[in-house]
Scaffold this motif. Structure first.
Motif, mmCIF file in Angstrom:
data_model
loop_
_atom_site.group_PDB
_atom_site.id
_atom_site.type_symbol
_atom_site.label_atom_id
_atom_site.label_comp_id
_atom_site.label_asym_id
_atom_site.label_seq_id
_atom_site.Cartn_x
_atom_site.Cartn_y
_atom_site.Cartn_z
ATOM 1 N N TYR A 119 36.954 15.500 -24.273
ATOM 2 C CA TYR A 119 36.429 15.516 -23.356
ATOM 3 C C TYR A 119 36.553 14.225 -23.152
ATOM 4 O O TYR A 119 36.406 13.420 -22.486
ATOM 5 N N LYS A 120 36.171 13.287 -24.407
ATOM 6 C CA LYS A 120 36.096 11.587 -23.900
ATOM 7 C C LYS A 120 37.143 10.738 -23.311
ATOM 8 O O LYS A 120 37.286 10.311 -22.507
ATOM 9 N N ASN A 121 38.748 11.627 -23.793
ATOM 10 C CA ASN A 121 39.541 10.453 -23.259
ATOM 11 C C ASN A 121 40.106 11.525 -21.512
ATOM 12 O O ASN A 121 40.448 10.219 -20.739
ATOM 13 N N LEU A 122 40.091 12.367 -21.363
ATOM 14 C CA LEU A 122 39.808 13.651 -20.584
ATOM 15 C C LEU A 122 38.796 12.467 -19.339
ATOM 16 O O LEU A 122 39.817 12.155 -18.334
ATOM 17 N N SER A 123 37.959 12.376 -19.378
ATOM 18 C CA SER A 123 36.830 12.509 -18.649
ATOM 19 C C SER A 123 37.592 11.073 -17.649
ATOM 20 O O SER A 123 37.454 10.190 -17.105
ATOM 21 N N SER A 124 37.428 9.682 -18.876
ATOM 22 C CA SER A 124 38.047 8.480 -18.289
ATOM 23 C C SER A 124 39.075 8.886 -17.746
ATOM 24 O O SER A 124 39.540 7.810 -16.521
ATOM 25 N N THR A 125 40.255 9.377 -18.323
ATOM 26 C CA THR A 125 41.263 9.912 -17.528
ATOM 27 C C THR A 125 40.821 9.961 -16.085
ATOM 28 O O THR A 125 41.521 9.502 -15.126
ATOM 29 N N ILE A 126 40.358 11.322 -16.104
ATOM 30 C CA ILE A 126 40.204 11.492 -14.857
ATOM 31 C C ILE A 126 38.834 10.411 -13.480
ATOM 32 O O ILE A 126 39.034 10.142 -12.946
ATOM 33 N N SER A 127 37.766 9.184 -14.716
ATOM 34 C CA SER A 127 37.275 8.778 -14.105
ATOM 35 C C SER A 127 38.627 8.021 -13.674
ATOM 36 O O SER A 127 38.084 7.188 -12.139
ATOM 37 N N ILE A 128 39.347 7.045 -14.205
ATOM 38 C CA ILE A 128 40.807 6.406 -13.409
ATOM 39 C C ILE A 128 41.917 7.329 -12.587
ATOM 40 O O ILE A 128 41.633 6.351 -11.188
ATOM 41 N N MET A 129 41.721 7.709 -12.296
ATOM 42 C CA MET A 129 42.123 9.144 -11.376
ATOM 43 C C MET A 129 40.996 8.815 -9.622
ATOM 44 O O MET A 129 42.003 9.159 -9.054
ATOM 45 N N LEU A 130 39.930 8.653 -10.474
ATOM 46 C CA LEU A 130 38.856 8.396 -8.815
ATOM 47 C C LEU A 130 38.477 7.282 -8.687
ATOM 48 O O LEU A 130 37.801 7.475 -6.898
ATOM 49 N N GLN A 131 39.568 6.449 -8.829
ATOM 50 C CA GLN A 131 39.565 5.286 -8.242
ATOM 51 C C GLN A 131 38.268 4.792 -8.562
ATOM 52 O O GLN A 131 37.647 4.317 -7.526
ATOM 53 N N GLU A 132 37.527 5.285 -9.842
ATOM 54 C CA GLU A 132 35.995 4.556 -10.284
ATOM 55 C C GLU A 132 36.175 2.821 -10.427
ATOM 56 O O GLU A 132 37.351 2.339 -10.649
ATOM 57 N N VAL A 133 35.273 2.588 -9.835
ATOM 58 C CA VAL A 133 35.643 1.164 -10.154
ATOM 59 C C VAL A 133 35.194 0.520 -12.286
ATOM 60 O O VAL A 133 34.666 1.579 -12.824
ATOM 61 N N PRO A 134 36.122 -0.031 -12.147
ATOM 62 C CA PRO A 134 36.447 0.205 -13.846
ATOM 63 C C PRO A 134 35.421 0.103 -14.062
ATOM 64 O O PRO A 134 34.579 -0.761 -14.195
ATOM 65 N N LYS A 135 34.941 0.337 -15.632
ATOM 66 C CA LYS A 135 33.518 0.163 -16.343
ATOM 67 C C LYS A 135 33.108 -1.425 -16.745
ATOM 68 O O LYS A 135 31.925 -2.396 -16.648
ATOM 69 N N ASP A 136 34.732 -2.651 -16.805
ATOM 70 C CA ASP A 136 33.805 -3.806 -17.034
ATOM 71 C C ASP A 136 33.984 -4.721 -16.113
ATOM 72 O O ASP A 136 34.376 -5.994 -16.211
ATOM 73 N N VAL A 137 33.896 -4.399 -15.120
ATOM 74 C CA VAL A 137 33.547 -5.000 -13.271
ATOM 75 C C VAL A 137 32.388 -4.605 -12.906
ATOM 76 O O VAL A 137 32.051 -3.320 -12.829
ATOM 77 N N ASP A 138 31.876 -5.849 -12.468
ATOM 78 C CA ASP A 138 30.285 -5.186 -11.671
ATOM 79 C C ASP A 138 30.824 -5.655 -10.193
ATOM 80 O O ASP A 138 30.979 -6.912 -10.023
ATOM 81 N N ILE A 139 30.396 -4.432 -9.642
ATOM 82 C CA ILE A 139 31.047 -5.132 -8.207
ATOM 83 C C ILE A 139 29.903 -5.543 -7.043
ATOM 84 O O ILE A 139 30.019 -6.371 -6.456
ATOM 85 N N SER A 140 28.817 -5.752 -8.187
ATOM 86 C CA SER A 140 27.784 -6.042 -7.282
ATOM 87 C C SER A 140 28.005 -7.414 -6.780
ATOM 88 O O SER A 140 27.496 -8.119 -6.253
ATOM 89 N N ASP A 141 28.263 -8.285 -8.902
ATOM 90 C CA ASP A 141 28.122 -9.326 -8.816
ATOM 91 C C ASP A 141 29.596 -10.127 -8.443
ATOM 92 O O ASP A 141 29.491 -10.890 -7.381
#
Ligand SMILES: [Zn+2]
Ligand SMILES: [Zn+2]
Ligand SMILES: [Zn+2]
Ligand SMILES: [Zn+2]
Length: 303
Positions: free
Chosen positions: A198-220
């Motif tokens: 579940y953990k692995n798949l949810s991060s894979t799907i986030s990448i496929m949905l072109q989510e902003v990477p967790k280590d990037v703060d876009i408003s910053d």
């Protein structure tokens, strides 16, 4: 991609590749030992862990293979390169693990209803062997620094935990008549495998949905870009990631009126520097000027 997109790892990919290869063979060898041991002791808990190890060696094998492929440069067919192939690998492994876990849980449920004799002494003996070999592997891999090696280390440590649980269960079943402990351990291991899927798949799907990477703060990023010298405003800021590690950014940079060519170049350069410092390796900037019709209408009525 050009050569300026570099990644800093503690050491070369060859070293990491070798450690993954060692871990792959170790896990695969263990899965076979556990498969035989599980059948001989009639323990569904050990079979469940055999499957867990088989799944781990499958992901290690895929990671090992992709380590070679993902370093290939982009070509006319895959212009971004081959990094996204790791997403395919993680989906494939998830499907295998989900199907296997369901089969193991089904077998365990049957054994709750119809308890079977297991060789508890054999379970304890096998788990002692497992603790020694897995413990040695954990000790050896502790030195590894790369992402992959850390992931391998976590797998080895959870395997160690699994063996300790099997040993404890074997001891309990040896001294008392508690046949439900074996299928119970089996279900716990299967649930643990599914939780990781579940953990692995949810991060894979986030990448496929072109989510902003967790280590990037876009408003910053947005605020830093806006404060670049001679910049008027920015819009259409997009950040996404190829594989969770290689990030891509594109942005429209609107320059103030009457800027010189040098000022535009400087602004572009500092924008790229800001992005690079935040771990974004691939940056595309579209420069616009305030007297451009389309840009000014956007600026006055931002949508
Ligand atoms: Zn490039
Ligand atoms: Zn594991
Ligand atoms: Zn194991
Ligand atoms: Zn624009």
């Amino acid at each position: 991609m050009s050569s300026d997109h570099s990644h800093s790892h503690a050491h070369g990919p060859n070293d990491a590749g070798k450690n993954i290869a060692v871990a792959f063979f170790l896990n695969f060898f263990f899965a076979i030992i556990e498969l035989i041991g599980g059948i001989l002791t009639n323990s569904v808990a050990i079979l469940s862990d055999a499957f867990h190890d088989f799944g781990d060696s499958l992901s290690l094998g895929v990671a090992w293979y992709l380590q070679k492929i993902s370093t290939k440069k982009g070509d006319s067919r895959f212009s971004y390169g081959y990094k996204r192939f790791s997403l395919l690998g993680s989906i494939f492994i998830s499907v295998v693990l989900v199907v296997g876990s369901i089969l193991i849980v089904a077998e365990s449920i049957k054994r709750f209803a119809d308890p079977q004799d297991t060789n508890a002494a054999g379970m304890v003996l096998l788990s002692i062997l497992g603790i020694i070999v897995n413990g040695a592997a954990v000790f050896r891999l502790k030195k590894g620094r790369s992402h992959n090696e850390k992931a391998v280390l976590i797998h080895m440590m959870e395997d160690l935990l699994g063996w300790i649980a099997v040993m404890a269960g074997g001891i309990l079943m040896h001294f008392w008549d508690l046949p439900f402990i074996d299928p119970m351990l089996s279900v716990i291991i299967a649930v643990w495998v599914l939780f990781n899927v579940y953990k692995n798949l949810s991060s894979t799907i986030s990448i496929m949905l072109q989510e902003v990477p967790k280590d990037v703060d876009i408003s910053d990023l947005y605020n830093d870009f806006k404060s670049i010298g001679k910049a008027d405003s920015i819009h259409d800021l997009h950040v996404w990631t190829l594989d969770g590690e290689s990030h891509i950014l594109s942005v429209h940079l609107v320059m103030q009126e009457n800027v010189t060519r040098e000022e535009v170049q400087k602004a572009k350069e500092s924008l790229k520097q800001i992005a690079m410092h935040r771990g974004i390796g691939h940056v595309t900037v579209e420069v616009e000027f305030c007297d451009e019709v389309s840009c000014c209408s956007y600026y006055k009525n931002p949508c």
